[in-house]
Design an enzyme around this catalytic site. Structure first.
Site, PDB file in Angstrom:
ATOM      1  N   ASP A  58       0.827  -1.211   0.000  1.00 23.42           N
ATOM      2  CA  ASP A  58       0.000   0.000   0.000  1.00 23.42           C
ATOM      3  C   ASP A  58       0.870   1.274   0.000  1.00 23.42           C
ATOM      4  O   ASP A  58       1.994   1.260   0.487  1.00 23.42           O
ATOM      5  CB  ASP A  58      -0.827  -0.043   1.298  1.00 23.42           C
ATOM      6  CG  ASP A  58      -2.068   0.809   1.226  1.00 23.42           C
ATOM      7  OD1 ASP A  58      -2.183   1.613   0.307  1.00 23.42           O
ATOM      8  OD2 ASP A  58      -2.922   0.657   2.121  1.00 23.42           O
TER       9      ASP A  58
ATOM     10  N   ASP B  61      -6.128  -6.830  -2.390  1.00 20.98           N
ATOM     11  CA  ASP B  61      -6.576  -6.732  -1.000  1.00 20.98           C
ATOM     12  C   ASP B  61      -8.055  -6.334  -0.939  1.00 20.98           C
ATOM     13  O   ASP B  61      -8.642  -5.854  -1.921  1.00 20.98           O
ATOM     14  CB  ASP B  61      -5.714  -5.667  -0.295  1.00 20.98           C
ATOM     15  CG  ASP B  61      -5.550  -5.920   1.200  1.00 20.98           C
ATOM     16  OD1 ASP B  61      -6.335  -6.696   1.763  1.00 20.98           O
ATOM     17  OD2 ASP B  61      -4.636  -5.312   1.795  1.00 20.98           O
TER      18      ASP B  61
ATOM     19  N   CYS C  20      -5.965 -11.325  -0.724  1.00 16.05           N
ATOM     20  CA  CYS C  20      -5.793 -10.893   0.659  1.00 16.05           C
ATOM     21  C   CYS C  20      -7.061 -10.161   1.057  1.00 16.05           C
ATOM     22  O   CYS C  20      -7.680  -9.485   0.229  1.00 16.05           O
ATOM     23  CB  CYS C  20      -4.585  -9.953   0.699  1.00 16.05           C
ATOM     24  SG  CYS C  20      -4.345  -9.097   2.262  1.00 16.05           S
TER      25      CYS C  20
ATOM     26  N   ASP D 216      -2.777 -11.195   8.704  1.00 16.27           N
ATOM     27  CA  ASP D 216      -1.925 -10.041   9.018  1.00 16.27           C
ATOM     28  C   ASP D 216      -1.084 -10.321  10.245  1.00 16.27           C
ATOM     29  O   ASP D 216      -0.151  -9.594  10.545  1.00 16.27           O
ATOM     30  CB  ASP D 216      -2.802  -8.810   9.305  1.00 16.27           C
ATOM     31  CG  ASP D 216      -3.047  -8.007   8.038  1.00 16.27           C
ATOM     32  OD1 ASP D 216      -2.458  -8.339   6.996  1.00 16.27           O
ATOM     33  OD2 ASP D 216      -3.832  -7.042   8.090  1.00 16.27           O
TER      34      ASP D 216
END
Ligand code: DGJ
Length: 717
Positions: free
Chosen positions: A361, A472, A520, A542
């Site tokens: 990210d 994600d 994810c 995570d």
């Protein structure tokens, strides 16, 4: 013959290598379930004692009581008061249907489910299609049974065509409905939350309905769609296990009802809480595919059957090839990334044998924290002054492949996309927005949204040479509505959302055929067979704490192969024992790293280089081998398991202690996959073992210290 119709008895018999499944056409109209289990056992219908208060079709009389008959596809409000497989509301406002058998056909291969991922057929796959009609609504129901003979798996799906004049609403759809004799069973499933996914739970059935589900728009970490129903005494190596799963990534329901006759009904599908679908005259609806298998050999064989099936029939071919060892920037940098730092990461990574750098990210739009930028899929001009192409070229030139993070389904209010199209997100007009991580969910059911994303990804990644996408999804759907959709269609949004996600996934696979996709959802929040069809592995959690991972990874491997688990070693803070332990836990799946390589000492980097080399010597076993769980960490304070090749000539064993293990406690572990007549060398320690001794059992002693783990890589001469 995997699918046979006995005309005389009006009986369908479906067989796989070791199992049989049978049902009859009862009263010339309905499908009556008669058997599922071991092949070769007598197949007999099970009927309950006659019940009072039964409601029966007038033309059939009181001998036909739907509530006591084991059914293949029970319809709502048909006199069967148990959970129904199908509920359709007609023009008259009632939800009564009466689908009657019309015809059937058997064909090689399988049916397509337009827009949906499905299990691939092989040369032995056969499908039975059964056609049923409800005269009043004019709806035609097709039931599909696809038999994967070699794998002991049968899949089921439904197609509904509205051939009537009026609109109907499908209110419940459960492609698998299985009636089982008795109720002395255990229900086994995976529950969890963000950072603690895939906990195994097991409990005896009780009268009434017990269920697992997601109402979140994704398959969710709270409950996984996988479900098993076992005999109460079933263990890892013995006992009857029926197992189920859904090839779908959205909300679902797996329900079990124990009825008044103490029989059991298992259903797997879309449920009724968050699903409804309006089918106008002439339209067709498809359910996703659901899978079932049976074994008499306990949970270990259930896992191996599913793992093999998923590798053969679900995953894309790239998942069977070697997976790259990645270094992911998230835990090292969070949003604080720039070109020069990443070049330095790439350079150091390549020196120690890392295959790929994954930029997480923070690279796009105005994304400097999680309050802005989602939806603006162009590189941040401050961070990437020369654009994406030149940056990726720079990474490649430093000797590693390049992966990038995306979260296509989301938008921040502080983004160009939201400012231009506030009506593209899921929202209910006149009601407050429901935020999560300061983001909103795009309405993936809107073709304009999907078209925008295709165009954006095309423009940003088109000729850039991306090797990997980490896809994600960091929130669940809530207040699901769209100002652009009519009132009748609002309830379809969750189902259509998933179709939009699949549309984009299919586009990305076709547009970037050499790039792999890792899925994810804040970790393992979308750990399902739908996503596995496109992605090669899943970011398991995570939570990279090795003790937590021992549990999470055990749970994930109950239904899913180890090659789906992305397992990263996170910062050991220069503690070599911790580094070793993290590595030994991570090589339960596909190894990667998640640490700031620029801050590691030479000693740590040297050790990581050694680890990667060692891992590559046995990665094939983890990715393609058979998984045997010897000690379940949910039952004892430690885990022991091994992977073996099909011939039993190579074995990778791990014993991982949790923090509270008793020093000196011993355990005898049997390597049943070993060959008795072979001699094995553990290439990690140089010790030799007779195959016959491995089979009889090797005694291990727990160390009871922090970061204790043992491994053996046994190779037969
Ligand atoms: C959640 C993921 O699980 C993390 O690995 C990371 O990619 C963050 N999202 C980034 O926002």
């Amino acid at each position: 013959m995997p699918i046979h119709f006995e005309r005389k008895n009006q009986r369908f018999l479906l067989t796989t290598k070791n199992t049989a499944y049978a049902f009859d056409i009862g009263a010339g109209r309905y499908l009556v379930h008669t058997y599922y289990g071991k092949k070769g056992k007598e197949i007999s219908a099970f009927e309950g004692a006659p019940l009072s208060f039964g409601s029966y079709p007038e033309s059939l009389g009181d001998k036909w009581n739907p509530d006591e008959i084991p059914q293949e596809c029970p319809f709502f409000d048909s006199g069967d008061y148990r959970i129904s497989a199908l509920r359709i509301e007609g023009k008259d406002g009632t939800s009564v249907t009466d689908f009657v058998y019309q015809s059937h056909r058997v064909f090689a291969g399988r049916n397509d489910i337009p827009g949906f991922p499905t299990a691939d057929a092989d040369e032995k796959t056969k499908t039975l299609e059964i056609k049923m009609v409800d005269e009043v609504t004019g709806c035609v129901l097709y039931l599909y049974y696809t038999v994967f003979y070699e794998d002991d798996v049968i899949s089921r799906s439904m197609k509904i065509e509205n051939k009537g004049k009026d609109t109907v609403t499908i209110e419940r759809c459960m492609p698998i409905s299985l009636d089982m004799k008795g109720c002395d069973y255990h229900m086994v499933s995976l529950w969890g939350t963000h950072n603690a996914e895939c906990n195994i739970q097991r409990f005896p059935l009780h009268h009434g309905v017990q269920s697992i589900f997601s109402r979140r728009g994704s398959s969710s970490p709270q409950h996984n769609p996988f479900l098993a129903v076992s005999s109460p005494k079933a263990t890892e190596t013995k006992g009857d296990v029926y197992a189920f799963n859904l090839v779908f990534s959205g909300s679902f329901a797996d329900e079990i009802e124990v009825d008044q006759q103490s029989n059991t009904r298992v259903q797997v599908g879309l449920g009724s809480d968050t699903f409804a679908y309006t089918l106008e005259a002439g339209e067709t609806f498809h359910s996703p595919e659901a899978l079932m298998l049976y074994t008499k050999n306990g949970f270990g064989e259930m896992s191996r059957l599913f793992h093999t099936f998923i590798r053969k029939h679900i995953m894309p071919p790239c998942a069977l090839e070697k997976h790259p060892v990645v270094l992911n920037t998230w835990e090292a940098c969070y949003f604080d990334i720039d070109e020069q730092t990443l070049f330095a990461f790439a350079e150091e990574s390549s020196k120690i044998g890392i295959d790929m750098l994954v930029m997480d990210d923070g690279w796009f739009g105005a994304r400097n924290d999680d309050h802005a930028g989602l939806g603006d899929w162009y590189p941040n001009p401050e961070k990437f002054k020369n654009g994406m192409k030149s940056f990726v070229k720079g990474i490649h030139e430093r000797g590693v492949k390049f992966g990038i993070w995306i979260e296509p389904e989301m938008v921040n209010q502080d983004s160009d996309l939201y400012r231009a199209h506030p009506d593209w997100c899921l929202r209910v007009e006149g009601r407050e927005l429901l935020l999560s991580r300061d983001q909103l969910v795009l309405n993936m059911a809107n073709p304009d949204v999907v078209a925008y994303l295709k165009k954006s990804f095309d423009a940003t990644f088109g000729d850039v040479g991306i090797d990997y996408f980490k896809w994600d999804m960091n929130r669940h759907l809530a207040a699901v509505g769209s100002p652009l959709v009519s009132a009748e269609k609002q309830k379809e949004l969750r189902y259509r959302y998933v179709m939009g996600v699949y549309d984009l996934l299919q586009y990305m696979r076709a547009r970037f055929p050499d790039a792999i996709i890792e899925s994810c959802s804040g970790g393992g929040g979308r750990y399902d067979l739908g996503l596995m069809k496109y992605g090669f592995q899943i970011w398991t959690s995570d939570n990279t704490d090795p003790y937590a991972r021992i549990l999470i990874q055990r749970g994930a491997r109950l239904p899913y192969p180890a090659s789906t688990m992305s397992c990263h070693v996170s910062d050991p803070h220069e503690d070599m024992k911790s580094l070793d332990f993290r590595y030994k836990v991570a090589v339960g799946g596909m190894l990667g790293y998640e640490l700031n390589i620029l801050k590691m000492s030479e000693g740590v980097k040297k050790e990581i280089a050694r680890q990667i080399k060692e891992y590559k010597s046995f990665e094939d076993l983890i990715r393609l081998g058979d998984y045997y769980s010897l000690v379940c960490p949910f039952e004892k304070g430690y885990a022991a398991y091994y992977y073996a090749d099909k011939e039993g000539t190579e074995i990778l064993f791990s014993l991982l202690e949790q923090e509270n293990c008793q020093k000196g406690e011993t355990v005898l572990l049997r390597f049943t996959a070993a060959k008795a007549d072979k001699v094995y060398t553990d290439v990690l320690s140089g010790k030799t073992y007779l195959g016959s001794d491995l089979k009889k059992g090797v005694r291990f002693s727990l160390k009871g210290e922090k970061f204790s783990a043992e491994m053996m890589h046994l190779i037969a001469k």
